[in-house]
Design a protein around this motif. Structure first.
Motif, short mmCIF file in Angstrom:
data_model
loop_
_atom_site.label_atom_id
_atom_site.label_comp_id
_atom_site.label_asym_id
_atom_site.label_seq_id
_atom_site.Cartn_x
_atom_site.Cartn_y
_atom_site.Cartn_z
N PRO A 219 0.82 -1.21 0.00
CA PRO A 219 0.00 0.00 0.00
C PRO A 219 0.86 1.27 0.00
O PRO A 219 1.88 1.32 0.69
CB PRO A 219 -0.82 -0.12 1.29
N ARG A 220 0.46 2.25 -0.75
CA ARG A 220 1.25 3.47 -0.89
C ARG A 220 1.44 4.17 0.46
O ARG A 220 2.51 4.74 0.72
CB ARG A 220 0.55 4.42 -1.88
N GLU A 221 0.42 4.12 1.34
CA GLU A 221 0.53 4.81 2.62
C GLU A 221 1.54 4.16 3.56
O GLU A 221 1.95 4.76 4.55
CB GLU A 221 -0.84 4.90 3.31
N ALA A 222 1.96 2.94 3.25
CA ALA A 222 2.96 2.27 4.10
C ALA A 222 4.38 2.72 3.78
O ALA A 222 5.29 2.56 4.59
CB ALA A 222 2.86 0.76 3.96
N LEU A 223 4.58 3.31 2.60
CA LEU A 223 5.92 3.64 2.14
C LEU A 223 6.48 4.86 2.87
O LEU A 223 5.80 5.86 3.04
CB LEU A 223 5.90 3.91 0.64
#
Length: 368
Positions: free
Chosen positions: A267-271
């Motif tokens: 997920p992009r928000e984890a990066l």
């Protein structure tokens, strides 16, 4: 006295040691999401305006007073449908002139036939004059059909986008605008650096700049072969194939220039980025505490839950989009990456995943 002091110090040290053992280990509450297999796209984003491929401004061929109106804003029309009727003085005068011209030429032809019978004029001259008479008769018939009035009709199937005339008004400019809502397009100007990435046939997602719920889809159908030297851009035309967009709407345009399917996606928000390198935190079981020398290994808790810690994982990534990140190495499908609460975590920090609580129902109520 010295014995008393040493005894107090010993008691004090023992008390401090007990406090440190009783101090709870801080735990950060986080939210996690599993790494999955999926698709990631590379897009070019820009903004533009929706246009109708077929749109026409209906202008009277001659100024005239509006006698009647037969279509209004939003009305669907077919090719040839009557939009309005105008009375035109100039067309009436034109019809009169056409009839007079026919009469003049008819008399000349009759006179020339008499001269030709006596050999005074050639047959070629007579033929030329007869041709002029036929052309004048054709013009007279056309003028007669529009004698005293002019009819404004729809040039193709579509809808009336705008009516700019009223009954009794002198119409001498645009009276109606007709658009075909089935042939919408979006023309975008893209930077020269992306000229090799955009191809005919690529998919495009469209979204209203003011209402994200209004969306559409399209396909790149035409590419300009030249670069605008003034702006350093090239033009791409997108045909709208689906959606509820309207001509004139300002839209965000996303052209899909690359797509990787069946890849590992985080997920992009984890990066997160550390010193310019991408990292994520993965929630893993905490390692059991190491026994002190001469002691047996500690037994696990009755629940069998050893607790969890955050493990920092550097990544090698590929494509990125708004939702996910393609991972080439660093994590595997099924790993629980932390998506909320990872900002201030350190490697090995104790964490606990938030859980959704049960639905609360008032006493005597119905859970429905």
């Amino acid at each position: 006295m010295w014995v008393l002091i040493w005894g107090l110090m010993a008691c004090s040290g023992s008390s401090d040691g007990d406090d440190s053992e009783d101090t709870p280990v801080p735990v950060t509450v986080v939210r996690t999401e599993d790494v999955r297999e999926g698709a990631v796209t590379d897009v070019l984003s820009t903004t533009s305006v929706v246009e109708a491929e077929r749109a026409a401004d209906i202008v009277p061929i001659a100024p005239g007073v509006v006698l009647s109106i037969h279509a209004d804003d939003g009305d669907p029309v077919k090719r040839g449908d009557l939009l309005a009727v105008l009375e035109s003085v100039s067309l009436s005068a034109g019809a009169e002139r056409s009839r007079a011209e026919v009469g003049r030429l008819q008399k000349q032809v009759e006179d020339m036939k008499k001269l030709a019978s006596r050999g005074a004029v050639s047959a070629r001259e007579l033929e030329d004059l007869e041709y002029q008479l036929q052309a004048a008769k054709t013009n007279a018939r056309e003028a007669q059909r529009s004698f005293g009035q002019t009819r404004l009709t729809a040039p193709f199937d579509g809808v009336v986008a705008r009516r700019d005339v009223k009954v009794g008004q002198l119409a001498n400019s645009t009276a109606f605008r007709i658009v075909d809502l089935g042939t919408l397009k979006v023309v975008v100007d893209l930077p020269e650096r992306d000229v090799g990435r955009v191809q005919v046939g690529q998919r495009v997602k469209l979204e209203s700049a003011y209402d994200p719920e209004i969306r559409g889809e399209g396909t790149v159908t035409r590419l300009s072969p030249v670069i605008d030297a003034t702006t350093g851009t090239f033009r791409a035309t997108v045909e709208v194939t689906d959606g509820s967009l309207r001509p004139g709407q300002f839209v965000n345009t996303r052209i899909e220039v690359d797509r990787h399917d069946g890849v590992t996606v985080v997920p992009r928000e984890a990066l997160m980025w550390e010193d310019g390198r991408p990292v994520v935190f993965v929630m893993v079981p905490a390692p059991p505490p190491e026994p002190e020398e001469g002691e047996e290994a500690p037994k696990p808790e009755p629940s069998g839950d050893p607790g969890f810690v955050a493990s920092r994982k550097p990544l090698e990534i590929g494509l990125l989009d708004d939702d996910g990140v393609e991972v080439l190495s660093g994590v595997a499908s099924g790993d629980a990456v932390i998506t909320v609460g990872q900002s201030n975590l350190k490697d090995g920090a104790r964490v606990r995943a938030v859980e959704d609580g049960p639905t609360l129902v008032p006493e005597g109520g119905d859970a429905g």
